[in-house]
Write an enzyme that holds these catalytic residues in place. Sequence first.
Site, mmCIF file in Angstrom:
data_model
loop_
_atom_site.group_PDB
_atom_site.id
_atom_site.type_symbol
_atom_site.label_atom_id
_atom_site.label_comp_id
_atom_site.label_asym_id
_atom_site.label_seq_id
_atom_site.Cartn_x
_atom_site.Cartn_y
_atom_site.Cartn_z
ATOM 1 N N ASP A 210 0.853 -1.095 0.071
ATOM 2 C CA ASP A 210 -0.084 0.007 -0.119
ATOM 3 C C ASP A 210 0.877 1.310 -0.023
ATOM 4 O O ASP A 210 2.063 1.101 -0.568
ATOM 5 C CB ASP A 210 -0.843 -0.106 1.201
ATOM 6 C CG ASP A 210 -2.447 0.752 1.175
ATOM 7 O OD1 ASP A 210 -2.256 1.823 0.364
ATOM 8 O OD2 ASP A 210 -3.508 0.090 1.231
ATOM 9 N N GLY A 232 4.546 -0.384 -4.222
ATOM 10 C CA GLY A 232 3.660 0.137 -3.494
ATOM 11 C C GLY A 232 2.760 1.183 -3.921
ATOM 12 O O GLY A 232 2.692 1.168 -5.162
ATOM 13 N N HIS A 233 2.175 2.198 -3.194
ATOM 14 C CA HIS A 233 0.991 2.981 -3.715
ATOM 15 C C HIS A 233 1.751 4.399 -3.808
ATOM 16 O O HIS A 233 0.703 5.283 -3.890
ATOM 17 C CB HIS A 233 -0.344 2.996 -3.159
ATOM 18 C CG HIS A 233 -0.819 1.630 -3.293
ATOM 19 N ND1 HIS A 233 -2.340 1.304 -2.905
ATOM 20 C CD2 HIS A 233 -0.607 0.358 -4.091
ATOM 21 C CE1 HIS A 233 -2.561 0.207 -3.220
ATOM 22 N NE2 HIS A 233 -1.669 -0.582 -3.812
ATOM 23 N N GLY A 234 2.858 4.565 -3.717
ATOM 24 C CA GLY A 234 3.401 5.982 -3.687
ATOM 25 C C GLY A 234 3.487 6.522 -2.404
ATOM 26 O O GLY A 234 3.058 5.865 -1.329
#
Length: 636
Positions: A210, A232-234
């Site tokens: 995430d 991941g999601h930054g």
Amino acid sequence: MKKKTWFLNFSLFILQIFTSSIALDVTQFGAIGDGVTDDSQAFLKAWEAVCSGTGDGQLVVPAGMTFMLQPLKFQGSCKSAPIFVQILGNLVASSKGNWKGDKDQWILFTDIEGLVIEGDGEINGQGSSWWEHKGSRPTALKFKSCNNLRLSGLTHVDSPMAHIHINDCNYVTISSLRINAPESSPNTDGIDVGASSNVVIQDCIIATGDDCIAINSGTSNIHISGIDCGPGHGISIGSLGKDGETATVENVCVQNCNFRGTMNGARIKTWQGGSGYARMITFNGITLDNVENPIIIDQLYNGGDSDNAKDHKSSAVEVSKVVYSNFIGTSKSEYGVDFRCSERVPCTEIFLRDVKIETASSGSGQVAQGQCLNVRGVSTLAVPGLECLALSTDMLSSTQLPEQTCMLAQSVQPSTTQPMQDPIWDFESRGKRLRVYNAVLVSFVSLVTYILGRRIMGFIGETVDSIKSIKIRQLLTQAITLGMIVTSALIIWKALICVTGSESPVVVVLSESMEPGFQRGDILFLRMTDEPIRAGEIVVFSVDGREIPIVHRAIKVHERGDTKEVDVLTKGDNNDIDDIGLYAEGQLWLHRHHIMGRAVGFLPYVGWVTIIMTEKPIIKYILIGALGLLVITSKD
């Protein structure tokens, strides 16, 4: 013989002060460290002891051992401040099937002032047994109401949910962490920050399922730099405004970060129906490698299904004063920039500068596309370009650009806590003090003390004999000589003040804030002329309410056109943030009368004599008394 015995006993007493064990080891309280036995109670007993003031505020988790722990709560407030926890070994959570207690978090530190957690150990949340679970899952490590917090050096792996959560904390520094979880692991954020201010996160490697870092509501003055994120999601601002929440986020700087194979790069996400604001946010110096959504603002966020969301709410979290500068790299999708904002509360003052994003799949350097909805702002030297943003060839001179840079937007006060010191005799591989060489040290120190003692006793005897033989006339002559020496020193000092133009021509560096350029104990030579201070110069300044001057670098200088007066902002080279937190309350700049001089030369380490006499006044008084006595009793 009695004199020798006295000196030997005294040596042993002094040596015991310096070599006695101070830091507490969790194994002293019954921790086994075999990775199977539950060591929770031993850790709680160790914490109770260190928090109550035992062990000089130092707790060690020794290397080479693995400690299995059930959910734990380390409660403050503590008599010791700061408290140092050195994690050299490994901490491992119980699996879901054997979990006992709180499911909100595994390890909780709360209401602790000046907590420092360091080491090269590992914190393993055993998250794989939780990831398929539909219900509540615990955060691995949580800090609540812990001001002046520092966390560094550790490796965090496989949390059931978020790895680290910071809540209601002020003045936090997180650095040099490794955080790892599989890309498929759900909601395993690296670092979540909420309801906190003055937070620095730097030089971390984060790969999770995430957000690498998520900045949530109630945060301000956040500085993020040197993050290697992916998968991941930054790095995300939000999500904000869920269930009608009033959210606030401001003064956030993200700079010099790399995104590799992430779902998002720089993201701001808010729910419809919320209120509040996300403003004064800067993303600068970002490198992208095959990122799905490199730059994205999503005011229609609804838990991941924004594409199907409709703009039907009457309110939204206002997004404004956001700068994206110096972006370069590739997008996995065709869109490098995606702004989806609310019709009723559009995004305003959005700035793009020096942005170049290409598509990764084309292999031929094809420029990525951009799309936008309900956005107002300015774009310069940005690829892809956006029709919704006005074009400008000189965005930096635009009056619309917020007065913010990653270097200056922060006002975090440097932490007063210092790292746990590791002298060469302090900790061995298991964190216990070495005593192997005690016999050698005892013999050596005893011998040195005995020799010095003999010489001191002889000097005292000679001095007493000299005093007895002094005549009144000779005593007056020597006293006048001493007065002339002191007067000459004062004359030389005043002459230096006149020549240099500085009220203090020579100063000693007392802290480590200017390393590596200047070390503690260096002597600086100052000069003050009518020439204006320039950015980059080393200056010594004093502020109201502080007796000791500060040696720092000028990082920003603002010259007023009408009066030619100069405003100066300073920062220590070894500090993460500027000095606003050191100035007087409400003061944002230094003025001419605050600055004592600029450094024009230095001598390394010579000032340690001054530091020792300042920290140990008794040494200064003894030295002055001995020199005075030597002058008065001298027969030459």
